[in-house]
Design an enzyme around this catalytic site. Structure first.
Site, PDB file in Angstrom:
ATOM      1  N   ARG A  11      40.372  34.985  41.088  1.00  0.00           N
ATOM      2  CA  ARG A  11      39.371  34.504  40.227  1.00  0.00           C
ATOM      3  C   ARG A  11      38.614  35.483  39.456  1.00  0.00           C
ATOM      4  O   ARG A  11      38.681  36.436  39.730  1.00  0.00           O
ATOM      5  CB  ARG A  11      38.740  33.273  40.597  1.00  0.00           C
ATOM      6  CG  ARG A  11      37.606  33.582  41.712  1.00  0.00           C
ATOM      7  CD  ARG A  11      36.972  32.576  42.397  1.00  0.00           C
ATOM      8  NE  ARG A  11      36.159  32.909  43.469  1.00  0.00           N
ATOM      9  CZ  ARG A  11      34.768  33.205  43.449  1.00  0.00           C
ATOM     10  NH1 ARG A  11      34.285  33.123  42.206  1.00  0.00           N
ATOM     11  NH2 ARG A  11      33.989  33.460  44.428  1.00  0.00           N
ATOM     12  N   ASN A  83      37.258  45.223  42.849  1.00  0.00           N
ATOM     13  CA  ASN A  83      36.515  44.280  41.795  1.00  0.00           C
ATOM     14  C   ASN A  83      35.894  43.282  42.793  1.00  0.00           C
ATOM     15  O   ASN A  83      34.898  42.661  42.362  1.00  0.00           O
ATOM     16  CB  ASN A  83      37.735  43.552  41.032  1.00  0.00           C
ATOM     17  CG  ASN A  83      37.272  42.284  40.645  1.00  0.00           C
ATOM     18  OD1 ASN A  83      36.383  42.127  39.547  1.00  0.00           O
ATOM     19  ND2 ASN A  83      37.508  41.108  41.246  1.00  0.00           N
ATOM     20  N   TYR A 150      21.620  42.384  45.412  1.00  0.00           N
ATOM     21  CA  TYR A 150      22.872  42.588  44.460  1.00  0.00           C
ATOM     22  C   TYR A 150      22.292  44.029  44.215  1.00  0.00           C
ATOM     23  O   TYR A 150      23.181  44.665  44.220  1.00  0.00           O
ATOM     24  CB  TYR A 150      22.771  41.513  43.597  1.00  0.00           C
ATOM     25  CG  TYR A 150      23.800  41.741  42.638  1.00  0.00           C
ATOM     26  CD1 TYR A 150      25.239  41.667  43.238  1.00  0.00           C
ATOM     27  CD2 TYR A 150      23.489  41.977  41.415  1.00  0.00           C
ATOM     28  CE1 TYR A 150      26.070  41.595  42.158  1.00  0.00           C
ATOM     29  CE2 TYR A 150      24.673  42.352  40.444  1.00  0.00           C
ATOM     30  CZ  TYR A 150      26.018  42.109  41.029  1.00  0.00           C
ATOM     31  OH  TYR A 150      27.074  42.192  40.324  1.00  0.00           O
ATOM     32  N   LYS A 154      24.578  47.410  44.511  1.00  0.00           N
ATOM     33  CA  LYS A 154      25.308  48.000  43.214  1.00  0.00           C
ATOM     34  C   LYS A 154      24.781  49.504  43.127  1.00  0.00           C
ATOM     35  O   LYS A 154      25.732  50.519  42.876  1.00  0.00           O
ATOM     36  CB  LYS A 154      25.144  47.142  42.131  1.00  0.00           C
ATOM     37  CG  LYS A 154      26.028  45.799  42.113  1.00  0.00           C
ATOM     38  CD  LYS A 154      27.407  45.979  42.351  1.00  0.00           C
ATOM     39  CE  LYS A 154      28.353  44.721  42.453  1.00  0.00           C
ATOM     40  NZ  LYS A 154      29.538  44.796  42.658  1.00  0.00           N
TER      41      LYS A 154
HETATM   42  N1  LIG Z   1      30.327  38.294  36.023  1.00  0.00           N
HETATM   43  C1  LIG Z   1      29.562  39.306  35.482  1.00  0.00           C
HETATM   44  O1  LIG Z   1      28.720  38.933  34.670  1.00  0.00           O
HETATM   45  C2  LIG Z   1      29.412  40.572  36.191  1.00  0.00           C
HETATM   46  C3  LIG Z   1      28.517  41.326  35.826  1.00  0.00           C
HETATM   47  C4  LIG Z   1      28.389  42.641  36.425  1.00  0.00           C
HETATM   48  C5  LIG Z   1      29.129  43.166  37.470  1.00  0.00           C
HETATM   49  N2  LIG Z   1      29.909  42.233  37.977  1.00  0.00           N
HETATM   50  C6  LIG Z   1      30.848  42.434  38.996  1.00  0.00           C
HETATM   51  O2  LIG Z   1      32.403  42.308  38.811  1.00  0.00           O
HETATM   52  C7  LIG Z   1      33.040  42.122  39.821  1.00  0.00           C
HETATM   53  C8  LIG Z   1      33.875  40.646  39.813  1.00  0.00           C
HETATM   54  O3  LIG Z   1      32.888  39.723  39.389  1.00  0.00           O
HETATM   55  P1  LIG Z   1      33.205  38.203  38.802  1.00  0.00           P
HETATM   56  O4  LIG Z   1      32.309  38.057  38.085  1.00  0.00           O
HETATM   57  O5  LIG Z   1      34.411  38.249  38.709  1.00  0.00           O
HETATM   58  O6  LIG Z   1      33.098  37.381  40.259  1.00  0.00           O
HETATM   59  P2  LIG Z   1      33.428  36.085  40.846  1.00  0.00           P
HETATM   60  O7  LIG Z   1      34.200  35.250  39.777  1.00  0.00           O
HETATM   61  O8  LIG Z   1      32.409  35.427  41.471  1.00  0.00           O
HETATM   62  O9  LIG Z   1      34.660  36.588  41.858  1.00  0.00           O
HETATM   63  C9  LIG Z   1      34.412  37.228  42.984  1.00  0.00           C
HETATM   64  C10 LIG Z   1      35.643  37.643  43.481  1.00  0.00           C
HETATM   65  O10 LIG Z   1      35.284  38.503  44.572  1.00  0.00           O
HETATM   66  C11 LIG Z   1      35.988  38.064  45.513  1.00  0.00           C
HETATM   67  N3  LIG Z   1      35.480  38.278  46.993  1.00  0.00           N
HETATM   68  C12 LIG Z   1      34.120  38.048  47.418  1.00  0.00           C
HETATM   69  N4  LIG Z   1      34.028  38.440  48.722  1.00  0.00           N
HETATM   70  C13 LIG Z   1      34.987  38.869  49.122  1.00  0.00           C
HETATM   71  C14 LIG Z   1      35.547  39.391  50.510  1.00  0.00           C
HETATM   72  N5  LIG Z   1      34.553  39.709  51.510  1.00  0.00           N
HETATM   73  N6  LIG Z   1      36.844  39.920  50.503  1.00  0.00           N
HETATM   74  C15 LIG Z   1      37.670  39.756  49.305  1.00  0.00           C
HETATM   75  N7  LIG Z   1      37.242  39.143  48.162  1.00  0.00           N
HETATM   76  C16 LIG Z   1      36.143  38.762  48.136  1.00  0.00           C
HETATM   77  C17 LIG Z   1      36.207  36.363  45.620  1.00  0.00           C
HETATM   78  O11 LIG Z   1      37.200  35.831  46.426  1.00  0.00           O
HETATM   79  P3  LIG Z   1      36.910  34.292  46.836  1.00  0.00           P
HETATM   80  O12 LIG Z   1      37.359  33.279  45.731  1.00  0.00           O
HETATM   81  O13 LIG Z   1      37.576  34.212  48.207  1.00  0.00           O
HETATM   82  O14 LIG Z   1      35.433  33.958  47.114  1.00  0.00           O
HETATM   83  C18 LIG Z   1      36.478  36.521  44.023  1.00  0.00           C
HETATM   84  O15 LIG Z   1      37.920  36.607  43.798  1.00  0.00           O
HETATM   85  C19 LIG Z   1      31.999  42.014  41.010  1.00  0.00           C
HETATM   86  O16 LIG Z   1      32.017  43.185  41.696  1.00  0.00           O
HETATM   87  C20 LIG Z   1      30.707  41.830  40.408  1.00  0.00           C
HETATM   88  O17 LIG Z   1      29.512  42.394  41.058  1.00  0.00           O
HETATM   89  C21 LIG Z   1      30.291  40.980  37.302  1.00  0.00           C
END
Ligand SMILES: NC(=O)c1ccc[n+]([C@@H]2O[C@H](COP(=O)([O-])OP(=O)(O)OC[C@H]3O[C@@H](n4cnc5c(N)ncnc54)[C@H](OP(=O)(O)O)[C@@H]3O)[C@@H](O)[C@H]2O)c1
Length: 228
Positions: A11, A83, A150, A154
């Site tokens: 996702r 990711n 968090y 990071k």
């Molecule tokens: N969205 C933003 O605005 C934003 C901004 C800055 C940085 N980021 C970074 O971008 C990356 C992706 O974020 P996102 O927004 O796409 O987050 P998200 O929608 O919450 O998705 C997180 C993903 O990580 C997986 N995950 C969590 N714990 C895990 C584990 N122990 N083993 C394997 N997979 C795991 C989740 O799987 P499940 O479905 O199984 O939980 C999901 O697929 C992250 O590193 C986040 O810190 C995001």
């Protein structure tokens, strides 16, 4: 055709990256947890004529990382994307910290990317590939006290990846740390600025441009270098 491995691929930004790479006919190993809701990923994998293989790997579990690595032992990997990430516990201010949650946040956001990178390093070396880790603007410097678990997770992964970049430079393996922008996902929320597809398209551009001269940089989604 390149080969990409992406963690947290069911996702959010991870799934958009799977679609972006597969859409240009790259081969993708899409890593998910056994407990992940993978309906959207499975539907995409079934609908695309291109090559997507789903691999089970909880990045916080060294045994599962080892199993996934053994499964992919013979596969050169051009692009490894760390990711997967979590936002951390409900209570994570300096004066009200859930310490178990802080530990879990370090395990997933800081330690796991290095563990995954090291486990698959032979595959990345075999392809003369590259390693990308998603970090956050919240890992940059500052005195904010909110979302502290968090933020420090990071900052920690930035430093670990910068060390990895230094060690892998003589081997010609570039390491990039990127802030994907504020993205509409479960983590980023509905009010965020970028769609997952927009963010993934920007990330793919940065990944394509990455060379050994820019290894160790911390870049924003638009290519701007970030200080931390
Ligand atoms: N969205 C933003 O605005 C934003 C901004 C800055 C940085 N980021 C970074 O971008 C990356 C992706 O974020 P996102 O927004 O796409 O987050 P998200 O929608 O919450 O998705 C997180 C993903 O990580 C997986 N995950 C969590 N714990 C895990 C584990 N122990 N083993 C394997 N997979 C795991 C989740 O799987 P499940 O479905 O199984 O939980 C999901 O697929 C992250 O590193 C986040 O810190 C995001």
């Amino acid at each position: 055709m390149a080969v990409a491995l992406i963690t947290g691929a069911n996702r959010g930004i991870g799934l958009a990256l799977v679609k972006a790479f597969a859409g240009r006919r790259d081969k993708v190993f899409a890593c998910v947890r056994a407990s992940s809701d993978r309906e959207a990923l499975d539907a995409f994998a079934a609908s695309t004529p291109h090559w997507v293989q789903v691999i089970e790997m909880d990045v916080s579990d060294p045994a599962q990382i080892g199993r996934a690595r053994r499964k992919l032992e013979a596969e050169p990997i051009d692009v490894l994307v760390n990711n997967a990430g979590i936002g951390g516990p409900d209570r994570q201010s300096a004066t009200d910290m859930d310490f178990e949650g802080l530990e879990e946040t370090f395990r997933v956001n800081s330690m796991a990317p290095l563990r995954v990178a090291l486990a698959f390093l032979p595959n990345v070396k075999a392809a003369k590939g590259r390693i990308i880790t998603l970090s956050s603007q919240m890992g940059a410097t500052g005195a904010s006290a909110d979302n502290l678990a968090y933020r420090v997770s990071k900052q920690a992964v930035n430093r670990l990846m910068r060390g990895l970049a230094t060690e892998l430079k003589p081997h010609g393996i570039p390491v990039l740390i990127v802030n994907p922008g504020w993205v509409k996902t479960e983590m980023g929320g509905e009010g965020a600025q970028l769609t997952t597809d927009e963010s993934a398209a920007n990330l793919v551009k940065l990944i394509d441009k990455l060379d050994i001269g820019s290894t160790g940089q911390f870049l924003a989604w638009n290519g701007k270098e970030l200080a931390w």
